[in-house]
Scaffold this motif. Structure first.
Motif, PDB file in Angstrom:
ATOM      1  N   GLY A  33      -3.034   4.085  -0.630  1.00 18.13           N
ATOM      2  CA  GLY A  33      -4.274   4.276   0.103  1.00 18.13           C
ATOM      3  C   GLY A  33      -4.335   3.490   1.404  1.00 18.13           C
ATOM      4  N   GLY A  34      -3.345   2.616   1.626  1.00 17.35           N
ATOM      5  CA  GLY A  34      -3.317   1.821   2.850  1.00 17.35           C
ATOM      6  C   GLY A  34      -2.886   2.644   4.056  1.00 17.35           C
ATOM      7  N   LEU A  35      -3.086   2.091   5.233  1.00 22.03           N
ATOM      8  CA  LEU A  35      -2.741   2.742   6.497  1.00 22.03           C
ATOM      9  C   LEU A  35      -1.356   2.262   6.939  1.00 22.03           C
ATOM     10  N   ALA A  36      -0.511   3.193   7.390  1.00 20.32           N
ATOM     11  CA  ALA A  36       0.808   2.844   7.926  1.00 20.32           C
ATOM     12  C   ALA A  36       0.946   3.457   9.310  1.00 20.32           C
ATOM     13  N   GLU A  37       1.415   2.656  10.264  1.00 21.87           N
ATOM     14  CA  GLU A  37       1.566   3.131  11.633  1.00 21.87           C
ATOM     15  C   GLU A  37       2.944   2.733  12.159  1.00 21.87           C
ATOM     16  N   ILE A  38       3.637   3.696  12.766  1.00 16.25           N
ATOM     17  CA  ILE A  38       4.975   3.492  13.325  1.00 16.25           C
ATOM     18  C   ILE A  38       4.932   3.890  14.792  1.00 16.25           C
ATOM     19  N   HIS A  39       5.703   3.193  15.622  1.00 16.24           N
ATOM     20  CA  HIS A  39       5.691   3.442  17.061  1.00 16.24           C
ATOM     21  C   HIS A  39       7.105   3.653  17.592  1.00 16.24           C
ATOM     22  N   CYS A  40       7.221   4.423  18.660  1.00 21.58           N
ATOM     23  CA  CYS A  40       8.486   4.611  19.368  1.00 21.58           C
ATOM     24  C   CYS A  40       8.248   4.495  20.861  1.00 21.58           C
TER      25      CYS A  40
END
Length: 140
Positions: A33-40
């Motif tokens: 249920g947590g938020l995950a964010e990935i960047h490029c």
């Protein structure tokens, strides 16, 4: 052509110029249920066709979304719970709003100067490392 292991640094095919991409973070651990964010970030280019891929351990790589001039086009199975945005000319992000067990995987990004790329095997792809999303036991 077979794909190199995910730890490889460069995959180059079919186009003469490679793209240097920095992807972060390399490891994300979230409770269900947590938020995950990935960047490029494109270090040397500002290509308009931006890609996110997902690979489950031991499985084929899947296209998640293509951003074309900043507009996301999600593949089936990724239209709910995922958000992709072009932050600026060189940076784009993928967010999973409520991480579930099915989201545990390697995530990779790519960029291209043309729209003929729909398959990782036909894109010039350079990445520093993939991002790994893992679930942690829920503390409740």
């Amino acid at each position: 052509m077979s794909l190199p292991p995910l730890g490889s640094q460069v995959l180059s095919c079919c186009v003469s110029q490679s793209v240097t991409i920095t992807q972060w973070p390399h490891y994300i651990s979230r409770p269900p249920g947590g938020l995950a964010e990935i960047h490029c970030y494109q270090n040397d280019t500002d290509y308009e066709y931006l890609y996110w891929y997902k690979q489950l351990r031991g499985k084929d790589i899947q296209l998640v979304v293509v951003l074309v001039v900043g507009t996301p086009n999600f593949e089936e199975g990724f239209k709910s719970g995922f958000q992709a945005v072009k932050v600026n000319e060189k940076q784009w992000s993928l967010t999973i709003s409520s991480v579930q067990e099915k989201d545990e995987a390697f995530y990779l990004c790519a960029a291209s100067s043309h729209s003929a790329v729909a398959d990782l095997r036909s894109v010039t792809k350079t990445y520093s490392r993939e991002a790994v999303i893992l679930l942690t036991p829920d503390s409740h």
